[in-house]
Scaffold this motif. Structure first.
Motif, PDB file in Angstrom:
ATOM      1  N   GLU A 278       2.345  41.860  14.219  1.00  0.00           N
ATOM      2  CA  GLU A 278       3.051  43.129  14.368  1.00  0.00           C
ATOM      3  C   GLU A 278       3.311  43.437  15.846  1.00  0.00           C
ATOM      4  N   ALA A 279       2.309  43.197  16.696  1.00  0.00           N
ATOM      5  CA  ALA A 279       2.445  43.479  18.130  1.00  0.00           C
ATOM      6  C   ALA A 279       3.528  42.609  18.764  1.00  0.00           C
ATOM      7  N   VAL A 280       3.568  41.334  18.389  1.00  0.00           N
ATOM      8  CA  VAL A 280       4.583  40.426  18.928  1.00  0.00           C
ATOM      9  C   VAL A 280       5.976  40.942  18.583  1.00  0.00           C
ATOM     10  N   ARG A 281       6.134  41.444  17.368  1.00  0.00           N
ATOM     11  CA  ARG A 281       7.442  41.959  16.929  1.00  0.00           C
ATOM     12  C   ARG A 281       7.792  43.277  17.631  1.00  0.00           C
ATOM     13  N   ILE A 282       6.823  44.191  17.704  1.00  0.00           N
ATOM     14  CA  ILE A 282       7.094  45.531  18.225  1.00  0.00           C
ATOM     15  C   ILE A 282       7.252  45.551  19.738  1.00  0.00           C
ATOM     16  N   LEU A 283       6.434  44.747  20.439  1.00  0.00           N
ATOM     17  CA  LEU A 283       6.370  44.835  21.900  1.00  0.00           C
ATOM     18  C   LEU A 283       7.327  43.883  22.615  1.00  0.00           C
ATOM     19  N   LYS A 284       8.007  43.039  21.858  1.00  0.00           N
ATOM     20  CA  LYS A 284       8.920  42.072  22.459  1.00  0.00           C
ATOM     21  C   LYS A 284       9.996  42.780  23.267  1.00  0.00           C
ATOM     22  N   GLY A 285      10.184  42.342  24.517  1.00  0.00           N
ATOM     23  CA  GLY A 285      11.242  42.900  25.351  1.00  0.00           C
ATOM     24  C   GLY A 285      10.816  44.051  26.235  1.00  0.00           C
ATOM     25  N   ILE A 286       9.566  44.535  26.096  1.00  0.00           N
ATOM     26  CA  ILE A 286       9.096  45.625  26.950  1.00  0.00           C
ATOM     27  C   ILE A 286       8.699  45.060  28.312  1.00  0.00           C
ATOM     28  N   GLU A 287       9.168  45.683  29.371  1.00  0.00           N
ATOM     29  CA  GLU A 287       8.882  45.213  30.724  1.00  0.00           C
ATOM     30  C   GLU A 287       7.382  45.265  31.004  1.00  0.00           C
ATOM     31  N   ASP A 288       6.874  44.246  31.682  1.00  0.00           N
ATOM     32  CA  ASP A 288       5.467  44.118  32.071  1.00  0.00           C
ATOM     33  C   ASP A 288       4.560  43.716  30.907  1.00  0.00           C
ATOM     34  N   ILE A 289       5.175  43.398  29.755  1.00  0.00           N
ATOM     35  CA  ILE A 289       4.426  42.801  28.640  1.00  0.00           C
ATOM     36  C   ILE A 289       5.044  41.437  28.360  1.00  0.00           C
ATOM     37  N   ALA A 290       4.257  40.384  28.495  1.00  0.00           N
ATOM     38  CA  ALA A 290       4.755  39.022  28.265  1.00  0.00           C
ATOM     39  C   ALA A 290       4.205  38.472  26.957  1.00  0.00           C
ATOM     40  N   ILE A 291       5.049  37.759  26.242  1.00  0.00           N
ATOM     41  CA  ILE A 291       4.607  37.061  25.028  1.00  0.00           C
ATOM     42  C   ILE A 291       4.764  35.567  25.280  1.00  0.00           C
TER      43      ILE A 291
END
Length: 323
Positions: A278-291
């Motif tokens: 869920e986190a990978v899907r929701i947080l994708k593309g947010i600056e300063d968060i890398a997947i």
């Protein structure tokens, strides 16, 4: 039958390349179906044209590693072969010249060993939150702990916090002996092992007693704000969505968080969705968060681990097609 020749500068290069009882060359011959021999300062490769060309590319790549002081073994041979398959052998210097993250208690430098690991390490350095997803043996936890120890030694953070969800994988906590801490310690053992390796058991004990290092189940994180900390959430595939949100919102000022997990090893009860997915899907593309995604090619354990992962991936694909 096609033949290609590679000129060697020093005899030591041939010795390292061939390995004990020619084990390295035997592995390359098996991988490519070619015959490799040495004649003085030359290596000759014979076989089908495409196989010879690829084998020579792999040998040239291994010679670059040898020239940089690397010891050749079956692990880096297997990885070089995969680099040749992907056309990435020209990127070998990205790995060889990678900065040492930290030095273990036994004096061993910790560095990324694959391109995927290098991208993962760079992501941790350059972002406040990094989510590392990949199969067992890719160094997700070990490299994150190395980064945490490096930041702690450099006084960039005041403490290291490592946590895991205590989810049963076929066992019940109630059946385990001892008090609560003793019950959850087996779940935290891989985190202890990585810290022991980096710091030594005695230094780890001192840091833990001072409160500089904390290893605890995820449930212990609720209600806290973690400032000046390097926080690692391991086995995150076994968090629920609520637990993952709770963890990520613990982040305080001057802190860094790394979340690691393997979405193919979810031990949650049926019907529960993985907080990591869920986190990978929701947080994708947010600056300063890398997947950062690691694959079977980034496995740095015994070469059979790669084969096991491949076999399970193929089996999963077959089951999906049937479904």
């Amino acid at each position: 039958m096609f033949e290609q020749t590679i000129d060697i500068e020093r005899i030591e290069q041939i010795v390292n390349l061939f390995g004990n009882f020619d084990e390295n060359i035997n592995l390359l011959e098996k991988k490519y179906g070619v015959v490799i021999t040495s004649h003085g300062s030359q290596i000759k490769v014979r076989g089908e044209t495409a196989d010879v060309v690829n084998a020579c590319r792999a040998i040239e790549c291994l010679l670059v590693m040898i020239n940089k002081g690397e010891q050749i073994n079956d692990q880096n041979i297997t990885y070089v072969v995969s680099m040749v398959e992907d056309g990435d052998e020209n990127k070998i210097n990205n790995i060889i010249d990678a900065d040492c993250i930290c030095v273990t208690s036994k004096g061993k430098p910790v560095k990324p060993k694959t391109l995927g690991q290098k991208r993962y390490v760079d992501a941790i350095k350059n972002n406040t939150i990094t989510i590392g997803v990949g199969p067992a043996g890719t160094g997700k936890t070990y490299l994150a702990v190395a980064q945490a120890v490096s930041a702690f030694r450099a006084k960039q953070v005041n403490r290291i916090i490592l946590t895991r969800p205590a989810v049963e994988a076929g066992e019940k906590l109630g059946f385990l002996p001892g008090d609560l801490q003793q019950k959850v310690d087996p779940y935290l053992r891989p985190l202890y092992d990585a810290l022991f390796d980096m710091l030594g058991a005695e230094n780890f004990q001192k840091c833990q007693e001072r409160g500089d290092i904390e290893v605890a189940p995820l449930a212990y994180m609720r209600g806290r704000t973690l400032d000046d900390s390097f926080i690692i959430l391991d086995e995150a595939q076994n968090t629920t969505g609520e637990q993952m949100k709770m963890f990520l919102t613990r982040l305080g000022f001057n802190s860094k968080a790394v979340v690691t997990g393997d979405v193919t090893q979810i031990d949650l009860p049926d019907g529960k969705k993985s907080g990591l997915k869920e986190a990978v899907r929701i947080l994708k593309g947010i600056e300063d968060i890398a997947i950062s995604n690691l694959t079977g090619k980034d496995v740095v354990r015994h070469r059979l681990v790669q084969e096991i992962i491949k076999a399970y991936e193929k089996n999963g694909e077959r089951n999906e097609r049937k479904g």
